[in-house]
Motif scaffolding. Structure first.
Motif, PDB file in Angstrom:
ATOM      1  N   PRO A 173       0.704  -1.426   0.136  1.00 55.18           N
ATOM      2  CA  PRO A 173       0.124  -0.034  -0.069  1.00 55.18           C
ATOM      3  C   PRO A 173       0.639   1.199  -0.136  1.00 55.18           C
ATOM      4  N   LEU A 174       1.864   1.212   0.880  1.00 49.79           N
ATOM      5  CA  LEU A 174       2.801   2.406   0.704  1.00 49.79           C
ATOM      6  C   LEU A 174       3.520   2.610  -0.594  1.00 49.79           C
ATOM      7  N   ALA A 175       3.539   1.773  -1.358  1.00 44.30           N
ATOM      8  CA  ALA A 175       4.396   1.787  -2.566  1.00 44.30           C
ATOM      9  C   ALA A 175       3.570   2.178  -3.800  1.00 44.30           C
ATOM     10  N   MET A 176       1.926   2.144  -3.627  1.00 45.29           N
ATOM     11  CA  MET A 176       1.165   2.285  -4.461  1.00 45.29           C
ATOM     12  C   MET A 176       1.270   3.796  -5.313  1.00 45.29           C
ATOM     13  N   PRO A 177       1.429   4.895  -4.666  1.00 43.37           N
ATOM     14  CA  PRO A 177       1.854   6.392  -5.179  1.00 43.37           C
ATOM     15  C   PRO A 177       2.942   6.034  -6.029  1.00 43.37           C
ATOM     16  N   LEU A 178       3.841   5.379  -5.773  1.00 41.76           N
ATOM     17  CA  LEU A 178       5.186   5.189  -6.525  1.00 41.76           C
ATOM     18  C   LEU A 178       5.127   4.631  -7.841  1.00 41.76           C
TER      19      LEU A 178
ATOM     20  N   TRP B  44     -15.590  10.486   5.926  1.00 39.96           N
ATOM     21  CA  TRP B  44     -15.231  11.170   7.015  1.00 39.96           C
ATOM     22  C   TRP B  44     -14.521  10.408   8.203  1.00 39.96           C
ATOM     23  N   LEU B  45     -15.346   9.717   8.762  1.00 37.29           N
ATOM     24  CA  LEU B  45     -14.987   8.855   9.882  1.00 37.29           C
ATOM     25  C   LEU B  45     -13.762   7.764   9.482  1.00 37.29           C
ATOM     26  N   SER B  46     -13.705   7.421   8.134  1.00 38.32           N
ATOM     27  CA  SER B  46     -12.580   6.653   7.737  1.00 38.32           C
ATOM     28  C   SER B  46     -11.410   7.353   7.904  1.00 38.32           C
ATOM     29  N   LEU B  47     -11.463   8.636   7.707  1.00 39.27           N
ATOM     30  CA  LEU B  47      -9.981   9.677   7.881  1.00 39.27           C
ATOM     31  C   LEU B  47     -10.001   9.956   9.351  1.00 39.27           C
ATOM     32  N   PHE B  48     -11.014  10.179  10.131  1.00 36.32           N
ATOM     33  CA  PHE B  48     -10.917  10.494  11.278  1.00 36.32           C
ATOM     34  C   PHE B  48     -10.390   9.450  12.290  1.00 36.32           C
ATOM     35  N   SER B  49     -10.841   8.214  12.050  1.00 39.82           N
ATOM     36  CA  SER B  49     -10.586   7.426  12.966  1.00 39.82           C
ATOM     37  C   SER B  49      -8.706   6.870  12.594  1.00 39.82           C
ATOM     38  N   TYR B  50      -8.611   6.956  11.280  1.00 37.52           N
ATOM     39  CA  TYR B  50      -7.184   6.773  11.147  1.00 37.52           C
ATOM     40  C   TYR B  50      -6.232   8.000  11.787  1.00 37.52           C
ATOM     41  N   SER B  51      -6.763   9.153  11.706  1.00 41.18           N
ATOM     42  CA  SER B  51      -5.927  10.034  12.577  1.00 41.18           C
ATOM     43  C   SER B  51      -5.767   9.855  13.775  1.00 41.18           C
ATOM     44  N   ASP B 105      -9.696   6.108 -10.064  1.00 45.42           N
ATOM     45  CA  ASP B 105      -9.496   7.596  -9.770  1.00 45.42           C
ATOM     46  C   ASP B 105      -8.724   7.771  -8.616  1.00 45.42           C
ATOM     47  N   PRO B 106      -8.019   8.829  -8.425  1.00 44.26           N
ATOM     48  CA  PRO B 106      -7.123   9.225  -7.276  1.00 44.26           C
ATOM     49  C   PRO B 106      -7.935   8.960  -5.849  1.00 44.26           C
ATOM     50  N   ARG B 107      -9.102   9.639  -5.668  1.00 40.64           N
ATOM     51  CA  ARG B 107      -9.721   9.612  -4.403  1.00 40.64           C
ATOM     52  C   ARG B 107     -10.157   8.100  -4.145  1.00 40.64           C
ATOM     53  N   LEU B 108     -10.686   7.442  -5.160  1.00 38.97           N
ATOM     54  CA  LEU B 108     -11.055   6.211  -4.798  1.00 38.97           C
ATOM     55  C   LEU B 108      -9.823   5.171  -4.575  1.00 38.97           C
ATOM     56  N   THR B 109      -8.789   5.444  -5.308  1.00 36.46           N
ATOM     57  CA  THR B 109      -7.739   4.359  -5.054  1.00 36.46           C
ATOM     58  C   THR B 109      -7.090   4.734  -3.563  1.00 36.46           C
ATOM     59  N   SER B 110      -6.856   5.923  -3.266  1.00 35.80           N
ATOM     60  CA  SER B 110      -6.354   6.452  -2.035  1.00 35.80           C
ATOM     61  C   SER B 110      -7.215   5.777  -0.962  1.00 35.80           C
ATOM     62  N   GLU B 111      -8.511   5.794  -1.241  1.00 40.92           N
ATOM     63  CA  GLU B 111      -9.429   5.365   0.061  1.00 40.92           C
ATOM     64  C   GLU B 111      -9.104   3.926   0.043  1.00 40.92           C
ATOM     65  N   LEU B 112      -8.975   3.216  -1.019  1.00 41.52           N
ATOM     66  CA  LEU B 112      -8.592   1.847  -0.980  1.00 41.52           C
ATOM     67  C   LEU B 112      -7.473   1.384  -0.245  1.00 41.52           C
ATOM     68  N   ILE B 113      -6.274   2.077  -0.490  1.00 40.91           N
ATOM     69  CA  ILE B 113      -4.885   2.243  -0.031  1.00 40.91           C
ATOM     70  C   ILE B 113      -5.341   2.190   1.555  1.00 40.91           C
ATOM     71  N   LEU B 114      -6.122   3.255   1.886  1.00 43.19           N
ATOM     72  CA  LEU B 114      -6.515   3.372   3.315  1.00 43.19           C
ATOM     73  C   LEU B 114      -6.831   2.015   4.097  1.00 43.19           C
ATOM     74  N   VAL B 152      -5.553  11.216   0.596  1.00 36.52           N
ATOM     75  CA  VAL B 152      -6.918  10.873   0.393  1.00 36.52           C
ATOM     76  C   VAL B 152      -7.797  12.314   0.544  1.00 36.52           C
ATOM     77  N   HIS B 153      -7.647  13.207   1.266  1.00 35.86           N
ATOM     78  CA  HIS B 153      -8.590  14.424   1.831  1.00 35.86           C
ATOM     79  C   HIS B 153      -8.156  15.347   0.386  1.00 35.86           C
ATOM     80  N   PHE B 154      -7.028  15.391   0.099  1.00 41.19           N
ATOM     81  CA  PHE B 154      -6.944  16.485  -1.146  1.00 41.19           C
ATOM     82  C   PHE B 154      -6.931  15.992  -2.368  1.00 41.19           C
ATOM     83  N   SER B 155      -6.899  14.793  -2.739  1.00 36.98           N
ATOM     84  CA  SER B 155      -6.828  14.113  -3.872  1.00 36.98           C
ATOM     85  C   SER B 155      -7.732  14.884  -4.992  1.00 36.98           C
TER      86      SER B 155
END
Lengths: 226, 223, 57
Positions: A173-178, B44-51, B105-114, B152-155
């Motif tokens: 997951p960390l490498a995905m942006p790369l 929102w909660l997905s990001l908030f609980s990660y933080s 899409d960046p938002r979807l992909t980064s949320e999946l990475i989360l 995720v937030h700014f994507s």
């Protein structure tokens, strides 16, 4: 007898390189793996050159990612098993410096070797020669970043018995942006567009992981070793 | 704490009824926009609980405050479940709007990475036989993975994205009329209260587990 | 009682209701799993205490 940090790092680097050249099979395995994975794609998808050219950046990067992951598992493992790592950690040198030296050695034998071999694979995948420069630059930056990410993951999982699956779960997951930026840089160069944006981003990622990676990896080692 | 549940249930109930029944349909998206009432709070909660998890882990690692590990351990599964909820409701929203359940899409992909990061943190904690070591290792991974949260937030703003921009957090002039906005705000607050309530429940268990040698635990458990 | 065509959601019922349902089931799952977590922890802690006591005696 005290030894300066840089001298110690040089010594560790030399030791690592010597160790890996004594074991040529371990040195070659990731490279052969890289070759085999890139061979699988044309066989599985289609040998059509025009299609291959479209997929080539992605194939290269996925293969590089997997092969780096394969070799990074051993970054701390054998030294942790025989107690060398503990001795190094107990020595007067900062653990961060040791991590830097070991990771750089890992990059030299896996990453840089992979970069050197990539033109061969690129030719087989029908990447035009004009994209080689971008490809080499992006792979060089990318594999170094991968080594840092891998060092963090390897540090976190070093004491674990079933660490290898977990290592991929952590690092991928960390490498995905790369992967995204690396593949898009090569892709743009193949298409004849300027890859500068993606390359700058890769360079930024590389600087970022190079500066924080040693900190995180040595913190990880301190947790798993103590 | 039951208090939190009451407030959360009230706000979520009001938000659902007002959002689903009384808010007017969107002029572009019709009634499909109503998915926002569960999608945005989940995301929102997905990001908030990660933080929360990363922050609690950092506090625990730096100042050696053990409660931090309990909070981090408690927040991880909650956050993972809401990340999954955000992805599922988002893809059900994407189908009628974009014509596809999933886009890279960046938002979807980064949320999946989360989501994958949550999995990594949870399984790293469980992989150690010594729970204290697992706590520290997963706290460190949580901190390292935190770089993904701003992505995720700014994507939506950094890349041209299929995903629409933020609608609520824009200060000054919100893009929504009040009849649509109020239920959404109620849902957001309700989800936050719900998170607080569930987190407290889990933290209690985690602390009990970590302090099982302490006398107060013996007394509390035997009572 | 509610406005006509409420359940149809303007033709989007297929998407709106499952997503509401999924989100609500996640909420329910969270409560359920927190309760289960508490119950299990209590069992584990009690067992550990009992073992400690039987070793003492």
């Amino acid at each position: 007898m005290s030894v300066g940090v840089f001298r110690a790092m040089g010594l560790i680097l030399r030791r690592e390189l010597r160790l890996s050249f004594r074991r040529p099979d371990q040195l070659l395995q990731p490279l052969v793996f890289f070759l085999i994975v890139t061979t699988l794609f044309p066989l599985a998808l289609s040998p059509l050159l025009s299609l291959l050219r479209d997929m080539a950046p992605g194939v290269l990067w996925v293969a590089a990612l997997l092969s780096s992951l394969l070799s990074v598992e051993n970054l701390f493992k054998s030294d942790a098993d025989d107690g060398t790592l503990e001795q190094l950690a107990l020595s007067a040198q900062p653990l961060g410096a040791i991590v830097i030296a070991k990771t750089l050695a890992h990059w030299l034998v896996s990453g840089a070797a992979l970069v050197a071999m990539s033109p061969l694979v690129a030719t087989a995948l029908a990447i035009p020669t004009r994209a080689f420069g971008t490809m080499l630059a992006s792979l060089a930056l990318g594999t170094l970043t991968l080594s840092w990410l891998g060092a963090i993951g390897a540090g976190l999982t070093v004491g674990l018995r079933r660490g290898n699956v977990l290592l991929s779960l952590i690092v991928l997951p960390l490498a995905m942006p790369l992967l995204i930026f690396g593949a898009s840089a090569t892709d743009r160069a193949i298409g004849g567009e300027s890859p500068a944006g993606a390359l700058y981003f890769l360079a930024a990622l590389c600087v970022f992981t190079s500066s924080l990676g040693p900190l995180a990896a040595s913190a990880a080692l301190r947790i798993t070793l103590e | 704490m039951p208090w939190f549940f009451v407030v959360a249930a009230g706000m979520i109930g009001y938000g659902l009824v007002d959002g689903l029944v009384f808010a007017p349909p969107d002029y572009q998206q019709g009634d499909a926009f109503r998915i926002i009432y569960v999608h945005a709070p989940s995301a929102w909660l997905s990001l908030f609980s990660y933080s929360t998890m990363a922050f609690a882990g950092a506090v625990a690692l730096i100042w050696r405050i053990k409660v931090g590990y309990a909070v981090a351990a408690a927040a991880a599964p909650i956050g993972a479940s809401f990340t999954l909820a955000a992805l599922v409701t988002g893809s059900l929203w994407g189908r009628p709007m974009w014509g596809t359940y999933w886009a890279w899409d960046p938002r979807l992909t980064s949320e999946l990475i989360l989501l994958f990061l949550y999995f990594g943190v949870i399984s790293l904690r469980q992989a150690f036989e010594d729970p204290a070591r697992g706590d520290r290792a997963s706290a460190l991974l949580g901190i390292v993975g935190f770089v993904n949260v701003p992505i995720v937030h700014f994507s939506v703003y950094w890349w041209n994205s299929l995903h629409q921009g933020g609608t609520v957090m824009r200060l000054g002039k919100p893009e929504m009329p009040g009849s649509m906005l109020w239920p959404l705000l109620a849902m957001l607050c309700g989800f936050m209260f719900f998170f607080g309530a569930v987190l407290c429940m889990r933290v209690r268990g985690e602390i009990l587990l970590r302090e099982r040698q302490a006398t107060w635990v013996r007394e509390a458990v035997q009572a | 009682m509610i406005r006509a065509g409420f359940w149809a959601m303007g033709g989007y019922a297929r998407f709106v209701w499952p997503s509401i349902g999924f989100a609500l089931s996640v909420l329910v799952w969270n409560v359920w799993s927190a309760l289960r977590h508490q119950a299990r922890t209590l069992v584990r802690v009690r067992r550990a205490l009992q073992m400690a006591r039987s070793e003492e005696s």
